[in-house]
Write a protein that holds these residues in place. Structure first.
Motif, PDB file in Angstrom:
ATOM      1  N   TYR A 231      -8.327  -0.325  23.740  1.00 44.80           N
ATOM      2  CA  TYR A 231      -9.482  -1.126  24.152  1.00 44.80           C
ATOM      3  C   TYR A 231      -9.684  -2.202  23.090  1.00 44.80           C
ATOM      4  N   SER A 232      -9.816  -3.452  23.501  1.00 46.04           N
ATOM      5  CA  SER A 232      -9.898  -4.559  22.549  1.00 46.04           C
ATOM      6  C   SER A 232     -11.124  -4.434  21.658  1.00 46.04           C
ATOM      7  N   ALA A 233     -11.052  -5.028  20.488  1.00 47.92           N
ATOM      8  CA  ALA A 233     -12.161  -4.971  19.530  1.00 47.92           C
ATOM      9  C   ALA A 233     -13.417  -5.602  20.119  1.00 47.92           C
ATOM     10  N   ASP A 234     -13.237  -6.710  20.860  1.00 43.57           N
ATOM     11  CA  ASP A 234     -14.388  -7.402  21.435  1.00 43.57           C
ATOM     12  C   ASP A 234     -15.053  -6.564  22.530  1.00 43.57           C
ATOM     13  N   PHE A 235     -14.248  -5.987  23.416  1.00 41.91           N
ATOM     14  CA  PHE A 235     -14.775  -5.134  24.490  1.00 41.91           C
ATOM     15  C   PHE A 235     -15.467  -3.915  23.877  1.00 41.91           C
ATOM     16  N   SER A 236     -14.846  -3.342  22.852  1.00 42.10           N
ATOM     17  CA  SER A 236     -15.416  -2.168  22.180  1.00 42.10           C
ATOM     18  C   SER A 236     -16.771  -2.496  21.572  1.00 42.10           C
ATOM     19  N   ARG A 237     -16.850  -3.656  20.922  1.00 45.00           N
ATOM     20  CA  ARG A 237     -18.105  -4.069  20.291  1.00 45.00           C
ATOM     21  C   ARG A 237     -19.213  -4.261  21.337  1.00 45.00           C
ATOM     22  N   GLN A 238     -18.882  -4.939  22.431  1.00 40.76           N
ATOM     23  CA  GLN A 238     -19.896  -5.180  23.466  1.00 40.76           C
ATOM     24  C   GLN A 238     -20.381  -3.874  24.089  1.00 40.76           C
ATOM     25  N   TYR A 239     -19.434  -2.977  24.352  1.00 39.17           N
ATOM     26  CA  TYR A 239     -19.788  -1.676  24.943  1.00 39.17           C
ATOM     27  C   TYR A 239     -20.643  -0.872  23.970  1.00 39.17           C
ATOM     28  N   HIS A 240     -20.229  -0.852  22.709  1.00 33.44           N
ATOM     29  CA  HIS A 240     -20.961  -0.128  21.671  1.00 33.44           C
ATOM     30  C   HIS A 240     -22.392  -0.660  21.552  1.00 33.44           C
ATOM     31  N   ASP A 241     -22.542  -1.975  21.614  1.00 31.62           N
ATOM     32  CA  ASP A 241     -23.874  -2.591  21.533  1.00 31.62           C
ATOM     33  C   ASP A 241     -24.750  -2.180  22.717  1.00 31.62           C
ATOM     34  N   ARG A 242     -24.153  -2.124  23.903  1.00 26.82           N
ATOM     35  CA  ARG A 242     -24.929  -1.767  25.099  1.00 26.82           C
ATOM     36  C   ARG A 242     -25.389  -0.306  25.055  1.00 26.82           C
ATOM     37  N   LEU A 243     -24.610   0.538  24.389  1.00 27.56           N
ATOM     38  CA  LEU A 243     -24.989   1.947  24.279  1.00 27.56           C
ATOM     39  C   LEU A 243     -26.166   2.161  23.326  1.00 27.56           C
ATOM     40  N   LYS A 244     -26.497   1.104  22.551  1.00 29.45           N
ATOM     41  CA  LYS A 244     -27.673   1.116  21.676  1.00 29.45           C
ATOM     42  C   LYS A 244     -27.747   2.357  20.776  1.00 29.45           C
ATOM     43  N   GLY A 245     -26.669   2.598  20.035  1.00 27.13           N
ATOM     44  CA  GLY A 245     -26.677   3.667  19.042  1.00 27.13           C
ATOM     45  C   GLY A 245     -26.377   5.050  19.584  1.00 27.13           C
ATOM     46  N   GLN A 246     -25.913   5.129  20.828  1.00 23.61           N
ATOM     47  CA  GLN A 246     -25.696   6.434  21.446  1.00 23.61           C
ATOM     48  C   GLN A 246     -24.644   7.267  20.707  1.00 23.61           C
ATOM     49  N   VAL A 247     -23.527   6.652  20.349  1.00 20.96           N
ATOM     50  CA  VAL A 247     -22.461   7.396  19.664  1.00 20.96           C
ATOM     51  C   VAL A 247     -22.964   7.881  18.301  1.00 20.96           C
ATOM     52  N   GLU A 248     -23.691   7.014  17.610  1.00 17.47           N
ATOM     53  CA  GLU A 248     -24.277   7.403  16.323  1.00 17.47           C
ATOM     54  C   GLU A 248     -25.246   8.572  16.498  1.00 17.47           C
ATOM     55  N   ARG A 249     -26.090   8.519  17.521  1.00 16.64           N
ATOM     56  CA  ARG A 249     -27.060   9.603  17.755  1.00 16.64           C
ATOM     57  C   ARG A 249     -26.348  10.922  18.012  1.00 16.64           C
ATOM     58  N   GLN A 250     -25.290  10.884  18.795  1.00 23.43           N
ATOM     59  CA  GLN A 250     -24.576  12.126  19.125  1.00 23.43           C
ATOM     60  C   GLN A 250     -23.802  12.667  17.917  1.00 23.43           C
ATOM     61  N   MET A 251     -23.264  11.780  17.098  1.00 24.19           N
ATOM     62  CA  MET A 251     -22.595  12.244  15.879  1.00 24.19           C
ATOM     63  C   MET A 251     -23.612  12.821  14.901  1.00 24.19           C
ATOM     64  N   ARG A 252     -24.753  12.157  14.766  1.00 21.63           N
ATOM     65  CA  ARG A 252     -25.817  12.666  13.885  1.00 21.63           C
ATOM     66  C   ARG A 252     -26.313  14.033  14.371  1.00 21.63           C
ATOM     67  N   ALA A 253     -26.499  14.154  15.667  1.00 23.47           N
ATOM     68  CA  ALA A 253     -26.939  15.429  16.240  1.00 23.47           C
ATOM     69  C   ALA A 253     -25.929  16.527  15.940  1.00 23.47           C
ATOM     70  N   SER A 254     -24.641  16.171  16.001  1.00 28.54           N
ATOM     71  CA  SER A 254     -23.577  17.139  15.706  1.00 28.54           C
ATOM     72  C   SER A 254     -23.627  17.582  14.249  1.00 28.54           C
ATOM     73  N   VAL A 255     -23.747  16.620  13.346  1.00 24.67           N
ATOM     74  CA  VAL A 255     -23.792  16.925  11.909  1.00 24.67           C
ATOM     75  C   VAL A 255     -24.951  17.867  11.604  1.00 24.67           C
ATOM     76  N   LYS A 256     -26.141  17.523  12.114  1.00 27.69           N
ATOM     77  CA  LYS A 256     -27.327  18.339  11.844  1.00 27.69           C
ATOM     78  C   LYS A 256     -27.180  19.734  12.446  1.00 27.69           C
ATOM     79  N   MET A 257     -26.663  19.797  13.652  1.00 25.30           N
ATOM     80  CA  MET A 257     -26.534  21.077  14.342  1.00 25.30           C
ATOM     81  C   MET A 257     -25.512  21.978  13.655  1.00 25.30           C
ATOM     82  N   VAL A 258     -24.412  21.412  13.186  1.00 21.75           N
ATOM     83  CA  VAL A 258     -23.405  22.205  12.470  1.00 21.75           C
ATOM     84  C   VAL A 258     -24.015  22.800  11.201  1.00 21.75           C
ATOM     85  N   GLY A 259     -24.714  21.956  10.429  1.00 24.51           N
ATOM     86  CA  GLY A 259     -25.372  22.448   9.225  1.00 24.51           C
ATOM     87  C   GLY A 259     -26.394  23.525   9.535  1.00 24.51           C
TER      88      GLY A 259
END
Length: 307
Positions: A231-259
């Motif tokens: 997936y191109s860098a530009d497409f990835s960036r636009q998609y990531h922006d539209r998700l408004k932090g969703q991937v970050e939220r799910q990774m953060r939730a994972s880190v906290k839950m594992v701990g």
């Protein structure tokens, strides 16, 4: 087939286990920090076992949309009650991740009770893996790779490509690990929260593809000397922006839950003194066993897969 499902990127799994160590209290930190490389490196073991170990593949997901009603009355939260209602084969077909988290939690508690360092580390690494999987929206649906909506490849895009491109900018300060009074409820809450994000995952990618077209969606990169379509860098960036932090939220939730789960297992085991275990090193024989076991997974992987 369940065993052919895409997997979390190794990078994300390793990061989640590594970062979870820093949520732990001072009584646990020296032991876990000393073995942080093992916990990160072995975070990917369950994925390596997927083709080699019978029964491993269903432990990574649950198809919530396979059930007409996911209320507690219809989809029991405890494994025995669920198998009594649906049968073990049917449950496995649609995935077991919330039940697997409960089982692995019990195994880690027992390993702490026995002061079995090697088992503590192996099971803690596995538990981190299953928890991270439970927090991925595409691990909660039969349409796990967009194959039903002509979005083939979205699984690896969301959970591998996006973290690799953008997670260095994420805020992973999640606070200190907390005791979980109902691990069973926490496991189910994670999959339902992940599933609630699924609509955005699919809809935003579909809409963006319509806007930019297939040609701008993909590009080519050199990876390990091989030119790969990505997936191109530009497409990835636009998609990531539209998700408004969703991937970050799910990774953060994972880190906290594992701990939280690691800490809960230690408390439930009677808070054994981990300082006495911190200096433990795998013996030469144990290191050889670890290497041989992983080699056997690889051999079975190549003999099991048809190319």
């Amino acid at each position: 087939m369940a065993s052919s499902r895409p997997i979390w990127g190794f990078y994300a799994h390793q990061q989640i286990n590594r970062l979870a160590v820093f949520t732990l209290p001072v009584e646990m930190m020296p032991f876990f920090k000393k073995h942080i490389s093992f916990l990160a490196d072995n975070a990917v073991n369950p994925d390596k076992r997927r083709y080699a170990v019978v029964g491993e593949a269903p432990r990574h997901f649950i198809d919530l949309d396979a059930y007409s009603d996911t209320s507690t009355a219809t989809l029991p939260r405890y494994y025995k009650e669920a198998t009594d209602r649906y049968g073990a084969d049917s449950l496995a077909l649609h995935g077991l991740v919330p039940w697997q988290i409960q089982l692995t939690k019990y195994q880690l508690t027992e390993a702490f009770k026995q002061r079995d360092v090697r088992r503590i580390l192996r099971v803690a690494a596995d538990l981190g893996h299953y928890i991270a999987d439970a927090n991925v929206p595409l691990h909660t649906t039969h349409n796990y790779n967009g194959q039903l909506t002509k979005q083939q490849g979205i699984h690896g895009f969301w959970e591998s490509r996006l973290p690799e491109l953008f997670s260095t900018d994420y805020d992973f300060l999640t606070g200190q690990a907390e005791y979980i009074y109902s691990p069973q409820k926490a496991a189910w809450r994670a999959v339902f929260n992940a599933n609630a994000a699924l609509d955005s995952v699919l809809r935003f990618e579909q809409k963006l593809t319509e806007e930019v077209g297939e040609t701008r969606k993909f590009g080519f990169e050199e990876r390990n000397g091989i030119t790969a379509k990505v997936y191109s860098a530009d497409f990835s960036r636009q998609y990531h922006d539209r998700l408004k932090g969703q991937v970050e939220r799910q990774m953060r939730a994972s880190v906290k839950m594992v701990g939280d789960f690691w800490y809960t297992c230690w408390v439930d085991a009677g808070q054994p003194d981990l300082r006495a275990l911190a200096n433990y090193q795998l013996t030469e024989g144990e290191q050889k066993e670890e290497a041989e076991e992983k080699k056997s997974w690889l051999k079975r992987l190549f003999s099991a897969r048809e190319e």
